[in-house]
Design a protein around this motif. Structure first.
Motif, PDB file in Angstrom:
ATOM      1  N   GLY B  26       0.988  -1.284   0.094  1.00 37.32           N
ATOM      2  CA  GLY B  26      -0.122  -0.025   0.172  1.00 37.32           C
ATOM      3  C   GLY B  26       0.903   0.906   0.044  1.00 37.32           C
ATOM      4  N   PHE B  27       0.311   2.198  -0.639  1.00 38.40           N
ATOM      5  CA  PHE B  27       1.058   3.610  -0.792  1.00 38.40           C
ATOM      6  C   PHE B  27      -0.378   4.639  -0.542  1.00 38.40           C
ATOM      7  N   GLY B  28      -0.288   4.982   1.038  1.00 40.97           N
ATOM      8  CA  GLY B  28      -1.468   5.394   1.519  1.00 40.97           C
ATOM      9  C   GLY B  28      -2.617   4.327   1.518  1.00 40.97           C
ATOM     10  N   MET B  29      -3.646   4.629   0.998  1.00 37.96           N
ATOM     11  CA  MET B  29      -4.675   3.420   1.108  1.00 37.96           C
ATOM     12  C   MET B  29      -4.780   2.755  -0.251  1.00 37.96           C
ATOM     13  N   ALA B  30      -4.058   3.054  -1.268  1.00 37.11           N
ATOM     14  CA  ALA B  30      -4.184   2.566  -2.559  1.00 37.11           C
ATOM     15  C   ALA B  30      -3.293   1.035  -2.349  1.00 37.11           C
ATOM     16  N   GLY B  31      -3.861  -0.235  -2.558  1.00 36.11           N
ATOM     17  CA  GLY B  31      -3.181  -1.266  -2.389  1.00 36.11           C
ATOM     18  C   GLY B  31      -3.151  -1.668  -1.084  1.00 36.11           C
ATOM     19  N   HIS B  32      -3.597  -1.139  -0.001  1.00 37.53           N
ATOM     20  CA  HIS B  32      -3.509  -1.446   1.242  1.00 37.53           C
ATOM     21  C   HIS B  32      -4.568  -2.401   1.652  1.00 37.53           C
ATOM     22  N   PRO B  33      -3.998  -3.703   2.098  1.00 37.47           N
ATOM     23  CA  PRO B  33      -4.900  -4.868   2.514  1.00 37.47           C
ATOM     24  C   PRO B  33      -5.774  -4.872   3.664  1.00 37.47           C
ATOM     25  N   VAL B  34      -6.537  -3.962   3.682  1.00 34.35           N
ATOM     26  CA  VAL B  34      -7.416  -3.430   4.899  1.00 34.35           C
ATOM     27  C   VAL B  34      -8.118  -4.750   5.380  1.00 34.35           C
ATOM     28  N   ALA B  35      -8.816  -5.608   4.351  1.00 34.78           N
ATOM     29  CA  ALA B  35      -9.592  -6.660   5.107  1.00 34.78           C
ATOM     30  C   ALA B  35      -8.610  -7.885   5.870  1.00 34.78           C
ATOM     31  N   LEU B  36      -7.437  -8.012   5.228  1.00 34.24           N
ATOM     32  CA  LEU B  36      -6.532  -8.941   6.020  1.00 34.24           C
ATOM     33  C   LEU B  36      -6.081  -8.125   7.270  1.00 34.24           C
ATOM     34  N   ILE B  37      -5.872  -6.938   7.291  1.00 35.68           N
ATOM     35  CA  ILE B  37      -5.391  -6.498   8.516  1.00 35.68           C
ATOM     36  C   ILE B  37      -6.535  -6.215   9.698  1.00 35.68           C
ATOM     37  N   ASP B  38      -7.750  -6.124   8.955  1.00 38.97           N
ATOM     38  CA  ASP B  38      -8.828  -6.273  10.025  1.00 38.97           C
ATOM     39  C   ASP B  38      -8.932  -7.471  10.457  1.00 38.97           C
ATOM     40  N   ALA B  39      -8.809  -8.590   9.630  1.00 43.35           N
ATOM     41  CA  ALA B  39      -8.532 -10.020  10.034  1.00 43.35           C
ATOM     42  C   ALA B  39      -7.535 -10.401  11.300  1.00 43.35           C
ATOM     43  N   LEU B  40      -6.521  -9.675  10.994  1.00 45.36           N
ATOM     44  CA  LEU B  40      -5.273  -9.741  11.890  1.00 45.36           C
ATOM     45  C   LEU B  40      -5.403  -9.264  13.151  1.00 45.36           C
ATOM     46  N   LEU B  41      -6.375  -8.230  13.250  1.00 44.78           N
ATOM     47  CA  LEU B  41      -6.829  -7.459  14.348  1.00 44.78           C
ATOM     48  C   LEU B  41      -7.664  -8.474  15.367  1.00 44.78           C
ATOM     49  N   ASP B  42      -8.564  -9.275  14.691  1.00 40.58           N
ATOM     50  CA  ASP B  42      -9.201 -10.195  15.167  1.00 40.58           C
ATOM     51  C   ASP B  42      -8.570 -11.287  15.605  1.00 40.58           C
ATOM     52  N   GLN B  43      -7.649 -11.694  14.771  1.00 38.68           N
ATOM     53  CA  GLN B  43      -6.749 -13.099  15.185  1.00 38.68           C
ATOM     54  C   GLN B  43      -5.929 -12.847  16.603  1.00 38.68           C
ATOM     55  N   GLY B  44      -5.412 -11.616  16.727  1.00 34.85           N
ATOM     56  CA  GLY B  44      -4.793 -11.424  17.983  1.00 34.85           C
ATOM     57  C   GLY B  44      -3.508 -11.214  17.892  1.00 34.85           C
ATOM     58  N   ALA B  45      -2.548 -11.442  16.898  1.00 36.07           N
ATOM     59  CA  ALA B  45      -1.209 -11.505  17.146  1.00 36.07           C
ATOM     60  C   ALA B  45      -0.737 -10.392  17.568  1.00 36.07           C
ATOM     61  N   GLY B  46       0.428 -10.112  18.519  1.00 34.91           N
ATOM     62  CA  GLY B  46       0.735  -8.871  18.743  1.00 34.91           C
ATOM     63  C   GLY B  46       2.407  -8.965  18.888  1.00 34.91           C
ATOM     64  N   ASP B  47       3.004  -7.690  19.479  1.00 33.57           N
ATOM     65  CA  ASP B  47       4.332  -7.611  19.477  1.00 33.57           C
ATOM     66  C   ASP B  47       5.109  -7.639  18.122  1.00 33.57           C
ATOM     67  N   LEU B  48       4.286  -7.137  17.233  1.00 31.75           N
ATOM     68  CA  LEU B  48       4.517  -7.045  15.587  1.00 31.75           C
ATOM     69  C   LEU B  48       5.615  -6.148  15.101  1.00 31.75           C
ATOM     70  N   THR B  49       6.375  -6.509  14.070  1.00 30.93           N
ATOM     71  CA  THR B  49       7.058  -5.631  13.357  1.00 30.93           C
ATOM     72  C   THR B  49       6.513  -5.342  12.229  1.00 30.93           C
ATOM     73  N   VAL B  50       6.018  -4.216  11.719  1.00 33.88           N
ATOM     74  CA  VAL B  50       5.281  -3.929  10.571  1.00 33.88           C
ATOM     75  C   VAL B  50       6.114  -3.194   9.442  1.00 33.88           C
ATOM     76  N   VAL B  51       6.332  -3.709   8.263  1.00 30.72           N
ATOM     77  CA  VAL B  51       7.027  -3.025   7.204  1.00 30.72           C
ATOM     78  C   VAL B  51       6.221  -2.339   6.210  1.00 30.72           C
ATOM     79  N   SER B  52       5.979  -1.169   5.982  1.00 34.84           N
ATOM     80  CA  SER B  52       5.190  -0.706   5.249  1.00 34.84           C
ATOM     81  C   SER B  52       5.465   0.766   4.901  1.00 34.84           C
ATOM     82  N   ASN B  53       5.087   1.234   3.659  1.00 35.28           N
ATOM     83  CA  ASN B  53       5.600   2.683   3.096  1.00 35.28           C
ATOM     84  C   ASN B  53       5.120   3.919   4.110  1.00 35.28           C
TER      85      ASN B  53
END
Lengths: 231, 236
Positions: B26-53
């Motif tokens: 994603g660059f801003g919201m273009a190509g940003h995988p919002v549905a997957l990130i919402d699911a990750l929010l529900d899934q519960g994993a934490g202490d993450l390192t996120v690489v994103s523009n």
């Protein structure tokens, strides 16, 4: 005219002036902010290809409300359009175009430019400021010619053309030309040369407000096209 | 039979462990995988390192994950935006770590990870504060800094169409980081508007070959008037 009371030209006039220096056939990246205005003044009948870092060559103007597409944006994340002949590509290719020296011209804003052509445009270094560099460093080291578009003086009245940058550098010795509201400067091996005075400024006035030893390279006869000798 | 298609975003993000490094396109919201990130929010994993523009826009996608306190560190080029209030607040209060990487170095470090490159010299950042502590070298009279590949445990990417083999095509500037991130992770998960039948994607136009993709989930058409979608096919 002397003193800080000199009036420069406004950004639209400066954008139109910069557009005159972009030849047909150029591949050009216009930075976020004021440089984006330049696209309004590029003659529509010339093939000048605009690059946006997020993966498009052949970027067109702002869309109508009905044409807005969330998948089609520019580096400032504003909606744009594609022109006939446009091409999309991924980020590694987009930055290969910069770093690999394929872009002819980029025009960037700046906090400061030094007389050696050092550029500072990404971070003030202030405590509490969130740093963000984006594509500025890649453009600055990559484009064949780096033009800067900025006001000569900051809001506090100090010159943004400086002997040495006090803000963190984007890249060293990368700027070829600086377009300001009061004059156009070339970065030369001998220092900064005034090649064109804008508004009611003068070389003497520019030396006064910048405190720099500026070379007077303004053509002495308006019709002359050659750059004048150093004085 | 190979089928990488999973039924919903929850299945697509299953198994993501605490402490993972997640590449997010994603660059801003273009190509940003919002549905997957919402699911990750529900899934519960934490202490993450996120690489994103970017470091999140508004209150959705990555911004929502940050707000929920699930991210320890962000590696990005441009966190500061007009709508990055979630990240800005966490950064100023010292609640999140930031590694700022010039955008071309970010893309090339991802590309290097996917292509098996050990490290590379780049001129971007030489002579600036981002070169602090890095090896430098002069090659052909020019200064370079040494940069290392950036691997992900998972890549969550947004694309346009997929088939069951995981071949992907993208749409306009939503392509951005998707193709390089897809190559750089141990498990790559793609959300696409629609999954089409095997053979329906023109092989000449496939941007990410399926070898780089592990899971695909369809999240519905977003473009009601898009030229290659007949009105009857559009999910309203």
């Amino acid at each position: 005219m002397k003193g800080a009371s000199c009036r420069g030209v406004d950004r639209r006039v400066l954008a139109a002036r910069i557009a005159q220096d972009i030849p047909e056939g150029s591949y050009v990246n216009l930075g976020i902010g004021a440089p984006t205005l330049i696209s309004n003044y590029l003659p529509g009948d010339l093939d000048i290809v605009l690059h946006t870092e997020n993966g498009l060559l052949g970027m067109g103007p702002e869309p109508t409300a009905a044409e807005v597409d969330p998948d089609l944006i520019n580096a400032g994340k504003l909606p744009v359009t594609e022109l006939p002949g446009a091409a999309y590509f991924h980020h590694a290719d987009s930055f290969g175009m910069m770093r690999g020296g394929h872009l002819d011209i980029c025009v960037l804003g700046a906090f400061q430019v030094s007389q050696a052509g050092d550029l500072a445009n990404w971070h003030t270094g202030d405590a509490g400021a969130v740093p963000a560099v984006g594509g500025a460093m890649d453009l600055a080291i990559g484009a064949k010619q780096v033009f800067v578009m900025m006001d000569l003086l900051g809001r506090d009245g100090t010159s943004k053309l400086v002997a040495e940058c006090s803000y963190p550098l984007t890249a060293a010795r990368c700027v070829s030309r600086v377009y300001t509201d009061r004059a156009i400067f070339d970065v030369t091996r001998y220092g900064l040369a005034v090649i064109e005075v804008l508004g009611d400024s003068s070389v003497e006035h520019l030396r006064e407000v910048t405190g720099l030893d500026l070379i007077d390279a303004v053509p002495k006869h308006p019709a002359a096209t050659a750059v004048g000798s150093a004085s | 039979m190979i089928s990488k298609v999973v039924s919903d975003p929850d299945d697509a993000v299953s198994g993501i462990e605490d402490g993972s490094t997640i590449l997010m396109s994603g660059f801003g919201m273009a190509g940003h995988p919002v549905a997957l990130i919402d699911a990750l929010l529900d899934q519960g994993a934490g202490d993450l390192t996120v690489v994103s523009n970017n470091a999140g826009n508004g209150d959705t996608g990555l911004a929502a994950l940050l707000k929920a306190g699930r991210v320890r560190k962000v590696i990005c080029s441009f966190p500061r935006q007009s709508d990055s209030w979630v990240f800005d607040g966490l950064y100023r209060s010292g609640e999140i770590e930031l590694e700022l990487v010039p955008q071309g170095n970010l893309a090339e470090r991802l590309r290097a990870a996917g292509a098996g490159i050990g490290a590379f010299y780049t001129p971007t950042g030489y002579g600036t504060s981002v070169a602090a502590g890095k090896e430098t070298r002069t090659i052909g009279g020019r200064g370079y800094i040494l940069e290392y590949p950036l691997h992900g445990d998972y890549a969550l990417i947004g694309a346009f169409r997929a088939d069951r083999w995981g071949n992907l095509v993208y749409r306009k500037t939503a392509r951005n980081f998707g193709p390089v991130m897809a190559t750089a992770a141990r498990i790559t998960v793609a959300q696409v508007d629609r999954v089409v039948g095997l053979g329906e994607l023109d092989p000449e136009t496939v941007v990410t070959p399926g070898i780089f993709v592990d899971r695909v989930v369809a999240t519905g058409e977003r473009h009601r008037l898009h030229d290659d979608v007949a009105p009857a096919e559009v999910a309203v």
